[in-house]
Design a protein around this motif. Sequence first.
Motif, PDB file in Angstrom:
ATOM      1  N   UNK A  49     -89.875  12.351 -65.073  1.00  0.00           N
ATOM      2  CA  UNK A  49     -89.317  12.213 -66.418  1.00  0.00           C
ATOM      3  C   UNK A  49     -89.290  10.737 -66.780  1.00  0.00           C
ATOM      4  N   UNK A  50     -89.851  10.381 -67.906  1.00  0.00           N
ATOM      5  CA  UNK A  50     -89.909   8.964 -68.286  1.00  0.00           C
ATOM      6  C   UNK A  50     -88.555   8.491 -68.811  1.00  0.00           C
ATOM      7  N   UNK A  51     -88.323   7.180 -68.720  1.00  0.00           N
ATOM      8  CA  UNK A  51     -87.082   6.602 -69.221  1.00  0.00           C
ATOM      9  C   UNK A  51     -86.920   6.847 -70.714  1.00  0.00           C
ATOM     10  N   UNK A  52     -88.047   6.908 -71.433  1.00  0.00           N
ATOM     11  CA  UNK A  52     -88.002   7.101 -72.886  1.00  0.00           C
ATOM     12  C   UNK A  52     -87.514   8.499 -73.263  1.00  0.00           C
ATOM     13  N   UNK A  53     -87.515   9.406 -72.306  1.00  0.00           N
ATOM     14  CA  UNK A  53     -87.059  10.772 -72.583  1.00  0.00           C
ATOM     15  C   UNK A  53     -85.587  10.980 -72.251  1.00  0.00           C
ATOM     16  N   UNK A  54     -84.937   9.945 -71.743  1.00  0.00           N
ATOM     17  CA  UNK A  54     -83.543  10.054 -71.325  1.00  0.00           C
ATOM     18  C   UNK A  54     -82.671   9.166 -72.208  1.00  0.00           C
ATOM     19  N   UNK A  55     -81.659   9.741 -72.808  1.00  0.00           N
ATOM     20  CA  UNK A  55     -80.752   9.028 -73.695  1.00  0.00           C
ATOM     21  C   UNK A  55     -79.344   9.070 -73.092  1.00  0.00           C
ATOM     22  N   UNK A  56     -78.970   7.990 -72.406  1.00  0.00           N
ATOM     23  CA  UNK A  56     -77.645   7.902 -71.811  1.00  0.00           C
ATOM     24  C   UNK A  56     -76.627   7.450 -72.862  1.00  0.00           C
TER      25      UNK A  56
END
Length: 572
Positions: A318-325
Motif C-alpha cells: 500500500x503506497x503512502x499516498x493511499x493512507x490518510x492519517x
Amino acid sequence: SEVSPNVLLAFIAGNSVEYIEAVNDAELGILLTNRLREYTGDQTLPKPDRILKSTWLTDKFFRGAYSSLGLLSRFDDFTVLSEPLPSTSIHRLLFAGEATTPAERTEARDENSSHTSKKFEVVIIGGGMAGMSAAEHLIRNGLKNIAIFEAKERLGGRILTDYSFAENAAIELGAQWIHGATVANNIYNLANIQGLIKDEKCTTLKGTFLLKGGKVVDDEFIESLKKEFGKINCEKANFSNVEQCFNQQFVKISSKFAESEKEVLSAAFNVFKLSRMGFDGSELNSVLAGVEPYTYMPCDLDTIEGNDKFIELLKQNISDEQIYLNHEVVNIAWDENEVILTVKHKNLTKFVIAEYVICTIPLGVLKNQSSLLFTPQLPPRKLKAITNLNAGKVVKVFLYFNKPFWTRNQLNLLILGVSDDEYEQGYKEWIHRVAFFRESEVSPNVLLAFIAGNSVEYIEAVNDAELGILLTNRLREYTGDQTLPKPDRILKSTWLTDKFFRGAYSSLGLLSRFDDFTVLSEPLPSTSIHRLLFAGEATTPAGYGTMHGARESGIREANRLIWQMYNEVSSN
C-alpha cells in the motif's frame, strides 16, 4: 498574525458576514474587545488602535469568498461549471477558477475553513488489522483507486506495540496473542510465513497459585480444580447470564470436596471467573449465557517480534499516498449511488466521495456515536445488534522494575487466589479484581497485570504513582513479602477512554442474539448494489475479539466487493 507582532485576526463565517462588512470600525472594535474581555475575564484589555477587514461579500466584483457544497449540490457540480461552450463544436468560451476544480479548488484558502473534495473508488475507514487486510487484498486484486482514512496518528488500530518502555522490547498495549496454533488461523499462517513464531511446541502457561500471606497452593490440586471448572456448561439450561450459570454449577462442584478444601476451592473458582471476565472483557453478570458462536482454537502464542510487524507487512503493498492519517470520519452519508464522507483533518473539513466504503469503525464507537455517524441512520436491525453486543472493558498495566524480584522464566504467571468477600468487593474497589501478574516474555524487567470489568475506566484515569502503590501492596499482601519494591515506571492501555475506540474487544451482551455479529456485517443498501460494507472483529461470529477475526472480516468484505464489481461489469 505570523507577519506582525501587533496584529490579531478574527475569522468569522456565515450569514452575519454581510452585517460585519457594513458596520463601522469603531463599533466593530468595541464589540470585539468586549468579546475578548468577556472570555479572558480581564476587563482592562485595550481596544484596537485600528481595524482592517475584508469585504468580499459586498464587493460587487466578488460577491463572496470561496465556493463549497450547498444542500442541493451534486459531486459533479464543480466539474459541470468547468465545461466549455459550445459543448458540441469548437469551444469558444472556457471556464476556470477555484469553483471549477473539484479536488484542488481550496489550495489558496485559509487553513481553518478549507473544504476539499476527492473521489475514490473504494474508501476504507480505519487502518487496523481489518482495514489494512481489506486494502492489501483489494490492491493485490488490481484495484488502485483506494484510500484508507485513519483517525489516529498511526496505523494498527487495537494493535499497538510500544518500544520505548522497556529497552526496545515489544510491549503490546493491545492485541497480544495469536489465539490458536493451527492452520485454520490466518494470523498464525501469516506469522509462520514471516518467521514471527518461535520454532517450539506450544504449551499452556502454568504459574504459582498464592493465597494471602505467601501460602502456595499445590499445583496438582489446582490442575484438578481446573478440570472440574472446565466441565461447566451454560448451554443446557436457561441461565440469565454467565455469572448465574457459573455460580449455580459451582454448588454441585463444591459438594465433591472436603470442608478443609473449600477456601482454596472458592479462591480458585473466583480466579476462574476473573479469567473468563478477561475473555469477555465484561462483568459476567452482563454477559449472555448459552451457545457461543466463537470457535476456540488450541494454544495462545506470542510473536517473536511486535504485532505491529503484521501491519508493516500489509503496508508493503500500500503506497503512502493511499493512507490518510489523522483523518477522522465524522459522517457517512450513504445511498444506492455513492457514499459521501465528512472528514476532519486538523482544522479542515473535507468531503470525500466514494463508490464503495468499507467501514471498520470499532464497536465501542458505533455504540456511542452511530446516531451522528450515519446519514440516513442505520437500519433498526443493525442498530439493535450494536446495542446488544458488549464493547469490552480491559486494561493492561505493565510494571517495570530496574531490579526485578523474580528470576526470568521461573515466575511465569503469578495467580492470586481471590476470596468470596474480595470478589464481591471488586464491584466497588478495582484492586480486588487483580488476580494475575504475568512475566513478560520480551523483557526480564516487566510484569503485566491484566484487569477486566467495570473498574477499567477508573484504572485508566488513575495516576501512575497511585497505581504503582496499589499494585505493589497487592503483591506484598499475597507474597507475604512487605519489602517488595514498587515498580520504577508504569505503562497502561487506555482503550476504553480513547474516543476512537471506546473499548477493547467485543463480546455477547445480555440481550445478544446468536446472529448479532453477522447482522453487524451486513452491507448496505441491502436490496441493491452494496455501497457501504462493514468489517472488524465485531463482525466475525467465529473470531470476535481476535486478530484473526479482524483479518478474516477485512478479506471477506474485500472479496464481497471484488465479486460485486465483477458482476457489475459482466451485467454491462
